[in-house]
Design an enzyme around this catalytic site. Structure first.
Site, PDB file in Angstrom:
ATOM      1  CB  SER A 212     -22.604 -29.752  14.264  1.00 26.24           C
ATOM      2  OG  SER A 212     -21.461 -28.959  14.306  1.00 26.24           O
ATOM      3  CG  ASP A 439     -25.028 -22.820  16.361  1.00 24.55           C
ATOM      4  OD1 ASP A 439     -23.829 -22.956  16.655  1.00 24.55           O
ATOM      5  OD2 ASP A 439     -25.786 -23.779  16.126  1.00 24.55           O
ATOM      6  CG  HIS A 467     -23.457 -26.406  18.157  1.00 24.51           C
ATOM      7  ND1 HIS A 467     -23.600 -25.841  16.906  1.00 24.51           N
ATOM      8  CD2 HIS A 467     -22.775 -27.565  17.976  1.00 24.51           C
ATOM      9  CE1 HIS A 467     -23.020 -26.627  16.007  1.00 24.51           C
ATOM     10  NE2 HIS A 467     -22.531 -27.683  16.631  1.00 24.51           N
TER      11      HIS A 467
END
Length: 498
Positions: A212, A439, A467
């Site tokens: 991320s 995602d 995610h």
């Protein structure tokens, strides 16, 4: 949001002849001018329970004045299980910004592949301003409760004025409580800290896994130190060339895509509270949000009303991990049938790391501080609202909530002149970028974009939900990632795992 928050819901010698090891030479031989003390420091590890070792490392607050103030970064490592075949350190970042890398490794370090745990020291660190690394603290528990309860989908000017006032209060609190830290907590400095850690831990080259926001940090590292890249995995990529508000708009679209995937799955199941038609199911969720806007839901955890914002946050959290979809179905059943927002509130609290006693980690403050200093924000609310309106059209369930959430940056006391731009990391070794097709928080198009920007970018994709990809358990992703990190040889560009 930190990948670690969601994942925790589910879950010394070296061989000089090893061809997978970087060349043996002094890792600090080329320390930048004035930084030799930092690059050559000795890290003293001590046992901190559970097979982990902890330490701190010194870095300068301001890299343009390295002899002035210092701060200490908090570190943790899970030592390589086979020291005789140890390759080096595998640095990690769980995302956020604001996620604690120390807590990430303590909770998920053993979830990394067996080859990685055998041949690398798995390293976590709290970036500057985060966790135990000189944390930024702006808001106390009651103040954050009020901030998150504020209507983040305002319907009129009066409600816009309220969210603006709360956002200004947030920025003012940070100015009052952390004025000397705010200019220095950005990703540019955090990436420089990583190179100090690389050298201090004895690694000639950087081996890294970032999830991320950790992909953004890794990209900045590669751009500044391409010659020091051995192998970088950027999982759930953030696109560095997008503006602050466009990033939020695109993220809201990601949540909308993920919600549609959840709904398509839900309507096939007997316990789905949304009916059997996907279009009608999406309308039921919108109706729940509107109902909570008019009259907040109740909960049996505490006295907080479960507002529209908290309902939406709870739904969003459950989209981060497909294993949470059954929990979301149960939470929606309670909310729709009984007006009970208890489960949704619990999910919302997990998203922002709120304990049941009303205290918060510093994730939210650090997240805001890093985001606000990394990229310029619009000059005023009227300009900012144009992005809100764009998001509302593209993502009716999440758009306003996601974009209004960044409004404190309009009032932020530490301004930046750093403009978003493509990152190429020219001259680096191959860099592996991983994207998940549905995602919610880092849309797949960002992985495609980042892999294309990087001169040596290689794209690995997962046809899946949730995610990031590596710690979701897909064997194809795990095998390709582990092999790359061990050998520094990436999979074929464009590989798709299912």
């Amino acid at each position: 949001m930190s990948t670690a928050v969601v994942l925790t819901l589910v879950m010394a010698g070296c061989n000089a002849q090893d061809p997978e090891k970087p060349p043996a030479q002094s890792p600090s031989a080329s320390a930048p001018a004035g930084l030799g003390t930092y690059y050559n420091q000795k890290i003293d590890w001590s046992d901190c329970g559970g097979g982990f070792q902890c330490a701190t490392a010194d870095v300068p607050v301001d890299y343009t004045k390295p002899a002035d103030r210092q701060l200490k970064l908090s570190l943790i490592r899970l030592p390589a299980q086979d020291p005789s075949r140890r390759i080096g350190s595998l640095f990690t970042n769980p995302g956020g910004p604001g996620g604690s890398g120390v807590e990430f490794i303590r909770s998920t370090g053993r979830a990394f592949g067996a080859d990685l745990r055998s041949r690398f020291d798995i390293i976590g660190f709290d970036p500057r301003g985060v966790g135990k690394s000189d944390p930024v603290r702006c808001m106390d528990g009651p103040q954050l409760d009020r901030f998150f309860a504020t209507d983040a989908s305002p319907d009129d000017q009066s409600e816009i004025d309220k969210v603006s006032a709360e956002s200004r209060t947030y920025a003012d609190n940070c100015k009052a409580k952390a004025p000397d830290r705010l200019p220095y907590v950005g990703t540019l400095n955090a990436a420089r800290d990583m190179d100090v850690l690389r050298a201090a831990l004895g690694d000639q080259k950087m081996t890294y896994y970032g999830a991320s926001y950790g992909t953004y940090l890794g990209s900045f590292y590669a751009e500044q130190f391409p010659q020091n890249v051995r192998a970088l995995v950027l999982d759930g990529a953030v696109d560095p060339k997008e503006s602050s508000t466009q990033t939020l708009v695109e993220q809201s679209k990601g949540f909308e895509t993920a919600l549609r995937a959840f709904v398509a799955d839900c309507v096939k199941l007997p316990d789905c509270p949304l009916g059997t038609d996907p279009t009608a199911a999406l309308a039921k969720i919108a109706a729940l949000q509107k109902k909570a806007d008019q009259k907040p839901l109740t909960n049996n955890r505490d006295s907080r009303p479960v507002t529209e914002t908290l309902v939406t946050m709870g739904i969003a959290l459950a989209l981060y991990l497909k294993q949470l979809w059954p929990t979301l179905r149960q939470a929606l059943t309670q909310a729709i049938q009984n007006g009970d927002g208890t489960f949704l509130l619990a999910l919302a609290d997990q998203m922002v790391e709120r304990e049941q006693n009303g205290t918060y980690s510093n994730q939210t403050d650090a997240n805001m501080a890093v985001n606000c200093v990394d990229k310029p924000s619009p000059p005023d609310v009227a300009t900012y609202k144009k992005s809100v309106d764009e998001a509302a059209k593209a993502s009716p369930h999440f758009g306003p909530f996601v974009v209004w959430g960044g409004l404190p940056c309009v009032y932020w006391p530490a301004k930046t002149k750093q403009q978003p731009k493509p990152i190429t990391a020219k001259g680096s070794a191959p860099i592996l970028v991983i994207g998940t097709l549905r995602d919610p928080a880092t849309p797949y198009k960002w992985a495609q974009s980042l892999a294309a920007q990087l001169d040596s970018g290689v794209l690995l994709s997962l046809d899946g939900d949730g995610h990031t990809a590596y710690l979701q358990g897909n064997s194809c992703i795990i095998q390709a990632t582990d092999q790359y990190l061990v050998t520094a040889k990436p999979p074929k560009d464009g590989t798709l795992c299912r």
